[in-house]
Design a protein around this motif. Structure first.
Motif, PDB file in Angstrom:
ATOM      1  N   HIS A  43       8.934  53.094 -56.243  1.00  0.00           N
ATOM      2  CA  HIS A  43       7.581  53.462 -56.190  1.00  0.00           C
ATOM      3  C   HIS A  43       7.496  54.470 -57.546  1.00  0.00           C
ATOM      4  O   HIS A  43       6.419  55.168 -57.284  1.00  0.00           O
ATOM      5  CB  HIS A  43       7.437  54.371 -55.034  1.00  0.00           C
ATOM      6  CG  HIS A  43       7.753  53.748 -53.552  1.00  0.00           C
ATOM      7  ND1 HIS A  43       6.853  52.911 -53.090  1.00  0.00           N
ATOM      8  CD2 HIS A  43       8.756  53.829 -52.659  1.00  0.00           C
ATOM      9  CE1 HIS A  43       7.155  52.485 -51.970  1.00  0.00           C
ATOM     10  NE2 HIS A  43       8.368  52.987 -51.715  1.00  0.00           N
ATOM     11  N   HIS A  45       5.522  53.637 -59.991  1.00  0.00           N
ATOM     12  CA  HIS A  45       4.206  53.758 -60.513  1.00  0.00           C
ATOM     13  C   HIS A  45       3.571  54.684 -59.621  1.00  0.00           C
ATOM     14  O   HIS A  45       2.527  55.327 -60.305  1.00  0.00           O
ATOM     15  CB  HIS A  45       3.598  52.482 -60.687  1.00  0.00           C
ATOM     16  CG  HIS A  45       2.400  52.284 -61.018  1.00  0.00           C
ATOM     17  ND1 HIS A  45       1.988  52.249 -62.286  1.00  0.00           N
ATOM     18  CD2 HIS A  45       1.009  51.916 -60.361  1.00  0.00           C
ATOM     19  CE1 HIS A  45       0.421  52.385 -62.347  1.00  0.00           C
ATOM     20  NE2 HIS A  45       0.097  51.934 -61.094  1.00  0.00           N
ATOM     21  N   SER A  46       3.624  54.320 -58.365  1.00  0.00           N
ATOM     22  CA  SER A  46       2.702  55.360 -57.376  1.00  0.00           C
ATOM     23  C   SER A  46       3.205  56.949 -57.666  1.00  0.00           C
ATOM     24  O   SER A  46       2.303  57.575 -57.445  1.00  0.00           O
ATOM     25  CB  SER A  46       3.103  54.940 -55.960  1.00  0.00           C
ATOM     26  OG  SER A  46       2.709  53.489 -55.899  1.00  0.00           O
ATOM     27  N   GLN A  48       3.984  58.137 -60.235  1.00  0.00           N
ATOM     28  CA  GLN A  48       3.304  58.697 -61.695  1.00  0.00           C
ATOM     29  C   GLN A  48       1.703  59.171 -61.218  1.00  0.00           C
ATOM     30  O   GLN A  48       1.183  59.661 -62.071  1.00  0.00           O
ATOM     31  CB  GLN A  48       3.267  57.608 -62.689  1.00  0.00           C
ATOM     32  CG  GLN A  48       4.775  57.657 -63.228  1.00  0.00           C
ATOM     33  CD  GLN A  48       4.864  56.145 -64.229  1.00  0.00           C
ATOM     34  OE1 GLN A  48       4.084  55.213 -64.038  1.00  0.00           O
ATOM     35  NE2 GLN A  48       5.877  56.137 -64.940  1.00  0.00           N
TER      36      GLN A  48
END
Length: 108
Positions: A43, A45-46, A48
């Protein structure tokens, strides 16, 4: 919808404090989630997004605390996308206010 009067300075400061507190909670959650290598890998990207959200919340808190004119408050925001978005929304509300002869509703 009823017109919106200005936000009382004490309410703006209380809202800013609330945003900072929520930001800390969100940061703590992101730190906890990022501490698990599997979660971090799946996860990234999430996770970030947590950082972008917390930066935006802190910037909004600064806007609420400021006594400068609206344009200066928005100009001080370092997140370009947030500053751009707020500038566009501010102008849209001002345009609507001019069209409605001075009343702003709480509809976006």
């Amino acid at each position: 919808m009823a017109p919106i009067d200005g936000v009382e300075p004490a309410l703006a400061l209380a809202l800013a404090d609330g945003l900072v507190e929520l930001t800390q909670s969100l940061s703590d959650l992101a730190f906890d989630l990022g501490g698990d290598p599997d979660t971090l890998r799946r996860h990234m990207h999430s996770l970030q997004a947590f950082d972008r959200i917390t930066q935006a919340q802190l910037a909004i808190a600064d806007v609420l605390r400021s006594t400068a004119p609206a344009e200066q408050r928005v100009a001080a925001i370092t997140l370009e996308s947030l500053a751009y978005d707020l500038t566009a929304k501010l102008q849209a509300y001002r345009d609507r206010q001019a069209e409605d002869s001075g009343s702003i509703t709480d509809d976006p």
